[in-house]
Write a protein that holds these residues in place. Structure first.
Motif, mmCIF file in Angstrom:
data_model
loop_
_atom_site.group_PDB
_atom_site.id
_atom_site.type_symbol
_atom_site.label_atom_id
_atom_site.label_comp_id
_atom_site.label_asym_id
_atom_site.label_seq_id
_atom_site.Cartn_x
_atom_site.Cartn_y
_atom_site.Cartn_z
ATOM 1 N N GLY A 108 -8.126 5.573 -10.528
ATOM 2 C CA GLY A 108 -8.431 6.906 -11.042
ATOM 3 C C GLY A 108 -7.601 7.993 -10.386
ATOM 4 O O GLY A 108 -7.582 9.125 -10.865
ATOM 5 N N ASP A 109 -6.898 7.696 -9.310
ATOM 6 C CA ASP A 109 -6.058 8.666 -8.620
ATOM 7 C C ASP A 109 -4.657 8.602 -9.224
ATOM 8 O O ASP A 109 -3.818 7.790 -8.834
ATOM 9 N N ALA A 110 -4.398 9.480 -10.190
ATOM 10 C CA ALA A 110 -3.126 9.456 -10.906
ATOM 11 C C ALA A 110 -1.953 9.744 -9.969
ATOM 12 O O ALA A 110 -0.861 9.209 -10.156
ATOM 13 N N GLY A 111 -2.157 10.554 -8.951
ATOM 14 C CA GLY A 111 -1.089 10.870 -8.014
ATOM 15 C C GLY A 111 -0.634 9.652 -7.223
ATOM 16 O O GLY A 111 0.552 9.461 -6.985
ATOM 17 N N ALA A 112 -1.580 8.821 -6.807
ATOM 18 C CA ALA A 112 -1.238 7.628 -6.039
ATOM 19 C C ALA A 112 -0.655 6.541 -6.937
ATOM 20 O O ALA A 112 0.203 5.773 -6.515
ATOM 21 N N TRP A 113 -1.124 6.466 -8.178
ATOM 22 C CA TRP A 113 -0.660 5.428 -9.092
ATOM 23 C C TRP A 113 0.614 5.817 -9.833
ATOM 24 O O TRP A 113 1.306 4.945 -10.374
ATOM 25 N N GLY A 114 0.939 7.100 -9.892
ATOM 26 C CA GLY A 114 2.098 7.567 -10.654
ATOM 27 C C GLY A 114 3.390 6.840 -10.325
ATOM 28 O O GLY A 114 4.062 6.312 -11.224
ATOM 29 N N PRO A 115 3.808 6.775 -9.034
ATOM 30 C CA PRO A 115 5.055 6.068 -8.720
ATOM 31 C C PRO A 115 4.988 4.570 -9.053
ATOM 32 O O PRO A 115 5.996 3.975 -9.440
ATOM 33 N N ARG A 116 3.837 3.987 -8.929
ATOM 34 C CA ARG A 116 3.694 2.560 -9.235
ATOM 35 C C ARG A 116 3.805 2.323 -10.737
ATOM 36 O O ARG A 116 4.456 1.372 -11.191
ATOM 37 N N ILE A 117 3.154 3.180 -11.514
ATOM 38 C CA ILE A 117 3.232 3.066 -12.973
ATOM 39 C C ILE A 117 4.665 3.300 -13.438
ATOM 40 O O ILE A 117 5.166 2.617 -14.337
ATOM 41 N N ALA A 118 5.357 4.254 -12.807
ATOM 42 C CA ALA A 118 6.750 4.551 -13.168
ATOM 43 C C ALA A 118 7.666 3.359 -12.871
ATOM 44 O O ALA A 118 8.681 3.167 -13.549
ATOM 45 N N ALA A 119 7.327 2.545 -11.871
ATOM 46 C CA ALA A 119 8.138 1.371 -11.543
ATOM 47 C C ALA A 119 8.043 0.307 -12.631
ATOM 48 O O ALA A 119 8.900 -0.564 -12.712
ATOM 49 N N GLY A 120 7.009 0.365 -13.438
ATOM 50 C CA GLY A 120 6.865 -0.573 -14.549
ATOM 51 C C GLY A 120 5.831 -1.649 -14.289
ATOM 52 O O GLY A 120 5.504 -1.980 -13.147
ATOM 53 N N PHE A 121 5.348 -2.200 -15.403
ATOM 54 C CA PHE A 121 4.289 -3.205 -15.346
ATOM 55 C C PHE A 121 4.737 -4.445 -14.579
ATOM 56 O O PHE A 121 3.985 -4.985 -13.770
ATOM 57 N N ASP A 122 5.956 -4.917 -14.836
ATOM 58 C CA ASP A 122 6.421 -6.150 -14.194
ATOM 59 C C ASP A 122 6.462 -6.014 -12.675
ATOM 60 O O ASP A 122 6.104 -6.946 -11.945
ATOM 61 N N LYS A 123 6.883 -4.867 -12.170
ATOM 62 C CA LYS A 123 6.966 -4.648 -10.718
ATOM 63 C C LYS A 123 5.558 -4.613 -10.101
ATOM 64 O O LYS A 123 5.308 -5.226 -9.060
ATOM 65 N N VAL A 124 4.641 -3.895 -10.753
ATOM 66 C CA VAL A 124 3.260 -3.800 -10.248
ATOM 67 C C VAL A 124 2.594 -5.183 -10.301
ATOM 68 O O VAL A 124 1.903 -5.589 -9.360
ATOM 69 N N LEU A 125 2.837 -5.922 -11.375
ATOM 70 C CA LEU A 125 2.262 -7.259 -11.492
ATOM 71 C C LEU A 125 2.829 -8.187 -10.422
ATOM 72 O O LEU A 125 2.091 -8.979 -9.831
ATOM 73 N N ASP A 126 4.124 -8.081 -10.146
ATOM 74 C CA ASP A 126 4.735 -8.901 -9.103
ATOM 75 C C ASP A 126 4.091 -8.629 -7.745
ATOM 76 O O ASP A 126 3.792 -9.555 -6.991
ATOM 77 N N HIS A 127 3.842 -7.364 -7.442
ATOM 78 C CA HIS A 127 3.178 -7.023 -6.176
ATOM 79 C C HIS A 127 1.757 -7.581 -6.146
ATOM 80 O O HIS A 127 1.284 -8.033 -5.099
ATOM 81 N N ALA A 128 1.069 -7.534 -7.284
ATOM 82 C CA ALA A 128 -0.309 -8.039 -7.333
ATOM 83 C C ALA A 128 -0.336 -9.565 -7.188
ATOM 84 O O ALA A 128 -1.214 -10.110 -6.520
ATOM 85 N N LEU A 129 0.624 -10.242 -7.799
ATOM 86 C CA LEU A 129 0.635 -11.707 -7.750
ATOM 87 C C LEU A 129 1.083 -12.248 -6.398
ATOM 88 O O LEU A 129 0.564 -13.259 -5.926
ATOM 89 N N HIS A 130 2.051 -11.586 -5.770
ATOM 90 C CA HIS A 130 2.635 -12.116 -4.534
ATOM 91 C C HIS A 130 2.252 -11.337 -3.282
ATOM 92 O O HIS A 130 2.615 -11.734 -2.185
ATOM 93 N N GLY A 131 1.575 -10.224 -3.449
ATOM 94 C CA GLY A 131 1.139 -9.441 -2.301
ATOM 95 C C GLY A 131 2.157 -8.396 -1.895
ATOM 96 O O GLY A 131 3.345 -8.507 -2.200
ATOM 97 N N LEU A 132 1.689 -7.367 -1.232
ATOM 98 C CA LEU A 132 2.544 -6.281 -0.756
ATOM 99 C C LEU A 132 1.847 -5.621 0.420
ATOM 100 O O LEU A 132 0.690 -5.228 0.305
ATOM 101 N N ARG A 133 2.542 -5.512 1.527
ATOM 102 C CA ARG A 133 2.009 -4.941 2.778
ATOM 103 C C ARG A 133 0.658 -5.559 3.116
ATOM 104 O O ARG A 133 0.588 -6.748 3.375
#
Length: 188
Positions: A108-133
């Protein structure tokens, strides 16, 4: 000097009446203390014989298997039912993404999600599938299917201002193999 010496060793009991009272008090005070202590100890309701701990319901609850309390049993041989994005979010992702734990963007925090959404679905999905930080792969739930993780990513991103499309469910390998086998001509 002998008078002073005798005055130091005189007792408080000077008459036979005082002696009788002192002896009676010596017997009665401990008895009264014991009776009061017994009353204090036995006044509270005790669990055991004569209480509700021996009712049929209480005994049944006490001897029921621990595994029956609050667990949902799944048939491991049954086909897997894929969860919706919201269900995956509630069961796995909400622990961090609902409160923003360890730098996770809050849903629900558009400011925090904005850069992630701009990176694209495939990039966000890759981070979700393989982990990040601090986030482990698949949110720490290895039982999740990749499609379920993708649905959860779409759900969280769309709740935060994204417009990702729900991923399509791939056809099971056995069904596609059976369908291709049925379409081939039989030769003898």
């Amino acid at each position: 000097m002998s008078d002073a010496h005798n005055e130091e060793h005189q007792s408080a009991i000077k008459t036979p009446k005082q002696l009788i009272v002192a002896i009676a008090a010596g017997f009665l005070v401990p008895i009264i203390c014991i009776v009061l202590l017994v009353q204090y100890v036995t006044h509270d309701k005790k669990v055991g014989a004569g209480s509700d701990s021996q009712t049929a319901e209480a005994v049944t609850a006490r001897i029921s298997p621990v595994a029956d309390a609050g667990f949902t049993f799944k048939d491991v041989n049954a086909p897997k039912q894929l969860l919706a994005g919201e269900e995956v979010f509630k069961s796995t992702c909400a622990a961090c993404h609902a409160a923003g734990v360890a730098g996770a963007p809050k849903v629900g925090d558009a400011g925090a999600w904005g850069p992630r959404i701009a990176a694209g679905f495939d990039k966000v999905l890759d981070h979700a599938l393989h982990g990040l930080r601090a986030m482990p792969a698949k949110g720490g739930n290895p039982d999740l299917d990749d499609v379920e993780v993708a649905r959860a990513v779409v759900y969280m991103a769309n709740q935060s201002g994204g417009k990702f499309k729900e991923p399509a469910v791939p056809a099971p390998a056995a069904a596609t193999a059976a369908a291709s086998a049925a379409s081939e001509p039989v030769t003898k």
